[in-house]
Design a protein around this motif. Sequence first.
Motif, mmCIF file in Angstrom:
data_model
loop_
_atom_site.group_PDB
_atom_site.id
_atom_site.type_symbol
_atom_site.label_atom_id
_atom_site.label_comp_id
_atom_site.label_asym_id
_atom_site.label_seq_id
_atom_site.Cartn_x
_atom_site.Cartn_y
_atom_site.Cartn_z
ATOM 1 N N ARG A 165 0.862 -1.119 -0.088
ATOM 2 C CA ARG A 165 0.091 -0.051 -0.005
ATOM 3 C C ARG A 165 0.883 1.376 -0.114
ATOM 4 N NH1 ARG A 165 -2.797 -3.256 3.594
ATOM 5 N NH2 ARG A 165 -2.385 -2.052 5.324
ATOM 6 N N ILE A 166 1.741 1.229 0.523
ATOM 7 C CA ILE A 166 2.871 2.265 0.755
ATOM 8 C C ILE A 166 3.541 2.467 -0.605
ATOM 9 C CG2 ILE A 166 4.953 3.105 1.701
ATOM 10 C CD1 ILE A 166 4.270 1.771 4.539
ATOM 11 N N GLU A 167 4.042 1.560 -1.118
ATOM 12 C CA GLU A 167 4.679 1.647 -2.511
ATOM 13 C C GLU A 167 3.486 2.115 -3.527
ATOM 14 O OE1 GLU A 167 6.796 -1.913 -3.283
ATOM 15 O OE2 GLU A 167 8.418 -1.627 -2.035
ATOM 16 N N ARG A 168 2.283 1.697 -3.200
ATOM 17 C CA ARG A 168 1.404 2.376 -4.267
ATOM 18 C C ARG A 168 0.741 3.710 -4.166
ATOM 19 N NH1 ARG A 168 -1.244 -3.113 -3.685
ATOM 20 N NH2 ARG A 168 -2.582 -1.978 -2.197
ATOM 21 N N GLY A 169 1.327 4.383 -2.949
ATOM 22 C CA GLY A 169 1.013 5.655 -2.484
ATOM 23 C C GLY A 169 -0.329 5.722 -2.010
ATOM 24 N N GLU A 170 -0.877 4.807 -1.232
ATOM 25 C CA GLU A 170 -2.172 4.889 -0.823
ATOM 26 C C GLU A 170 -2.298 6.023 0.356
ATOM 27 O OE1 GLU A 170 -4.195 1.309 0.135
ATOM 28 O OE2 GLU A 170 -3.888 0.544 -2.104
ATOM 29 N N MET A 171 -3.329 6.788 0.431
ATOM 30 C CA MET A 171 -3.272 7.737 1.238
ATOM 31 C C MET A 171 -3.707 7.498 2.652
ATOM 32 S SD MET A 171 -2.295 10.387 -0.194
ATOM 33 C CE MET A 171 -2.909 11.940 0.486
ATOM 34 N N GLY A 172 -4.342 6.326 2.925
ATOM 35 C CA GLY A 172 -4.664 5.690 4.195
ATOM 36 C C GLY A 172 -3.665 5.138 4.984
ATOM 37 N N THR A 173 -2.402 5.117 4.698
ATOM 38 C CA THR A 173 -1.491 4.563 5.427
ATOM 39 C C THR A 173 -0.683 5.791 6.625
ATOM 40 O OG1 THR A 173 0.426 4.970 3.847
ATOM 41 C CG2 THR A 173 -0.567 3.131 3.584
ATOM 42 N N SER A 174 -0.246 5.257 7.699
ATOM 43 C CA SER A 174 0.269 5.809 8.574
ATOM 44 C C SER A 174 1.683 6.408 8.064
ATOM 45 C CB SER A 174 0.559 5.212 9.923
ATOM 46 O OG SER A 174 -0.832 4.881 10.373
ATOM 47 N N ILE A 175 2.079 7.646 8.683
ATOM 48 C CA ILE A 175 3.319 8.144 8.198
ATOM 49 C C ILE A 175 4.690 7.723 8.602
ATOM 50 C CG2 ILE A 175 3.671 10.186 9.894
ATOM 51 C CD1 ILE A 175 4.543 11.809 7.272
ATOM 52 N N GLY A 176 4.366 6.956 9.951
ATOM 53 C CA GLY A 176 5.331 6.551 10.480
ATOM 54 C C GLY A 176 6.075 5.328 9.790
ATOM 55 N N PRO A 177 5.263 4.338 9.465
ATOM 56 C CA PRO A 177 5.946 3.261 8.619
ATOM 57 C C PRO A 177 6.533 3.547 7.225
ATOM 58 C CG PRO A 177 3.603 2.677 9.362
ATOM 59 C CD PRO A 177 4.014 4.000 9.792
ATOM 60 N N VAL A 178 5.782 5.047 6.680
ATOM 61 C CA VAL A 178 6.432 5.202 5.363
ATOM 62 C C VAL A 178 7.976 5.716 5.569
ATOM 63 C CG1 VAL A 178 6.211 7.132 3.605
ATOM 64 C CG2 VAL A 178 4.198 5.823 4.773
ATOM 65 N N PHE A 179 8.063 6.438 6.705
ATOM 66 C CA PHE A 179 9.343 7.170 6.873
ATOM 67 C C PHE A 179 10.095 5.771 7.276
ATOM 68 C CE2 PHE A 179 8.551 11.748 8.260
ATOM 69 C CZ PHE A 179 8.136 12.069 7.045
ATOM 70 N N GLU A 180 9.803 5.106 7.844
ATOM 71 C CA GLU A 180 10.478 3.765 8.299
ATOM 72 C C GLU A 180 11.313 3.120 6.998
ATOM 73 O OE1 GLU A 180 13.113 1.519 10.744
ATOM 74 O OE2 GLU A 180 12.042 3.396 11.289
ATOM 75 N N LEU A 181 10.164 2.832 6.085
ATOM 76 C CA LEU A 181 10.635 2.094 4.927
ATOM 77 C C LEU A 181 11.675 2.834 4.118
ATOM 78 C CD1 LEU A 181 7.338 0.659 3.533
ATOM 79 C CD2 LEU A 181 9.299 -0.541 4.723
ATOM 80 N N ALA A 182 11.514 4.324 4.260
ATOM 81 C CA ALA A 182 12.456 5.202 3.520
ATOM 82 C C ALA A 182 13.875 4.850 3.968
ATOM 83 C CB ALA A 182 11.996 6.774 3.468
ATOM 84 N N ALA A 183 13.762 5.180 5.355
ATOM 85 C CA ALA A 183 15.056 4.920 6.050
ATOM 86 C C ALA A 183 15.529 3.609 5.777
ATOM 87 C CB ALA A 183 14.853 5.150 7.473
ATOM 88 N N ILE A 184 14.873 2.473 5.971
ATOM 89 C CA ILE A 184 15.332 1.242 5.775
ATOM 90 C C ILE A 184 16.202 1.219 4.204
ATOM 91 C CG2 ILE A 184 14.796 -1.135 5.395
ATOM 92 C CD1 ILE A 184 13.011 -0.885 7.706
ATOM 93 N N VAL A 185 15.536 1.518 3.195
ATOM 94 C CA VAL A 185 16.087 1.487 1.758
ATOM 95 C C VAL A 185 17.159 2.583 1.577
ATOM 96 C CG1 VAL A 185 14.138 0.196 0.918
ATOM 97 C CG2 VAL A 185 14.303 2.826 0.839
#
Length: 112
Positions: A51-71
């Motif tokens: 869902r994050i990779e598809r850019g769905e708007m309902g996702t929380s921002i925390g996991p999005v930032f965590e994925l960005a940091a991991i990659v």
Amino acid sequence: MARPAQRSYSRYAREAAELLGLMIRIERIERRMTVAEIAERAGISRGLVHRIERGEMGTSIGPVFELAAIVGLRLFEAKPTTLTRHVSRERDKLTLLPQSVRTGTKSVKDDF
């Protein structure tokens, strides 16, 4: 239970979320990481990664930032130590502002 009404987002917000999701996906693929691997490292489900990779708007921002940091995706131009200084400075600014913003309820009688 009734389903909540669909929230509408601006075009800018939707495109920004999609762009960020695409950037995370590209970085993940370039680092040869599977969705399962990145989900496990972030402590989230594979479905949330999709869902994050598809850019769905309902996702929380925390996991999005965590994925960005991991990659290794840098979301800001500043170095990590510079980010700490920026956060501190913005917190200092915030202490000078009022705790809440209220709209005025009294109308001014200016007819003399």
